[in-house]
Design an enzyme around this catalytic site. Structure first.
Site, mmCIF file in Angstrom:
data_model
loop_
_atom_site.group_PDB
_atom_site.id
_atom_site.type_symbol
_atom_site.label_atom_id
_atom_site.label_comp_id
_atom_site.label_asym_id
_atom_site.label_seq_id
_atom_site.Cartn_x
_atom_site.Cartn_y
_atom_site.Cartn_z
ATOM 1 C CB CYS A 106 -0.889 -0.121 1.222
ATOM 2 S SG CYS A 106 -2.195 -1.265 0.974
ATOM 3 C CB CYS A 107 0.777 4.115 0.854
ATOM 4 S SG CYS A 107 -0.755 4.325 1.295
ATOM 5 N N GLY A 108 3.089 2.625 -1.767
ATOM 6 C CA GLY A 108 4.376 2.639 -2.063
ATOM 7 C C GLY A 108 5.383 2.559 -0.929
ATOM 8 C CE LYS A 109 5.565 4.952 4.801
ATOM 9 N NZ LYS A 109 5.187 5.575 5.808
#
Length: 270
Positions: A106-109
């Site tokens: 998620c969210c590039g994290k």
């Protein structure tokens, strides 16, 4: 029908170099199959108490239920081990394959989820609630003092939700996820806000437990035991304060320590 949570069994105990006949109290296991809108959704093995809360919390954590008003009816067949849930809405058919493993982020994290529903329903905490060290230790002591079935059997996990001032609700189950779902279901059923609460847990903080805490919506997770590396990464990404090894008058803070504030002269009775 009232289901037994424990039962007594005759055993042979070896103690002080001798065998003796005695009785031991053991935790009951109960299989419960959930049907949603007449379609089989899941079967879980649980402790046979607070089953409606368990079903509600489980369905909410899987994204099938968003709020209590989504439930048209819940019918429990304690004898047969079935629970029939009617919703006021249709849910996508992919919810009935909730156990399919999907690695998602998620969210590039850095957080990784093994189940797609986890990625869909885990929430980043926006909680501003803080606890003092004394309050952390007191919440753990209160949960352990309330854990009567564990004291009898040693065979269940315990969990509670608390505010800085007090423990609000406690639940136990042979399944760690079940104990958390019972808490979640209780809060949904009684419309108790959870964002300002702390989750107190008897067992290890695994990535699955941390994900469940994120689904419930708490900002602080307190445990008597250790966290795993992935749980720490998830807690860091999801803005959740994770503290473990709460024993006696000490504990470790692994993520977001700003939620654990100074006692300002307070003391804890151990």
């Amino acid at each position: 029908m009232i289901l037994k949570i424990t039962s007594d069994r005759e055993i042979i105990r070896f103690k002080h170099g001798q065998f003796e006949e005695t009785e031991d109290t053991v935790a009951e296991e109960f299989p419960l199959t959930i049907y949603v809108n007449d379609v089989e959704f899941a079967t879980m093995v649980c402790s046979p108490d607070h089953l409606e809360e368990l079903v509600l919390g489980f369905l909410a954590s899987e994204g099938a239920v968003r709020k209590y008003s989504d439930i048209a009816s819940i019918s429990l067949d304690d004898h047969g081990g079935f629970c029939h849930v009617k919703l006021n809405r249709e849910i996508p058919t992919d919810h009935f394959n909730y156990s399919k493993r999907v690695l998602g982020s998620c969210c590039g994290k850095s957080r990784q989820f093994y189940f797609q529903n986890d990625a869909d329903t885990a929430k980043v905490s926006l909680s501003k609630t803080t606890l003092t060290p004394a309050q952390c230790i007191t919440l753990m002591k209160d949960m352990q003092a309330t854990s009567t079935i564990f004291k009898q059997t040693g065979g269940i996990h315990n969990a509670s939700l608390g505010s800085p001032e007090e423990m609000i609700v406690h639940r136990g189950d042979i399944g760690r996820h079940n104990a958390l779902d019972k808490l979640y279901g209780h809060c949904i059923q009684h419309r108790i806000p959870v964002g300002d609460k702390a989750l107190v847990f008897s067992g290890r903080i695994s990535s699955e437990v941390l994900t469940k805490a994120a689904k419930i919506g708490v900002g602080i997770v307190l445990s008597k035991s250790a966290p795993t590396n992935l749980a720490i990464k998830l807690a860091d990404d999801l803005n959740i304060t994770a503290a473990g090894f709460i024993r006696g008058d000490s504990f470790n803070i692994y993520t977001h320590p700003w939620r654990i504030t100074e006692d300002r002269g307070a003391s804890v009775k151990i």
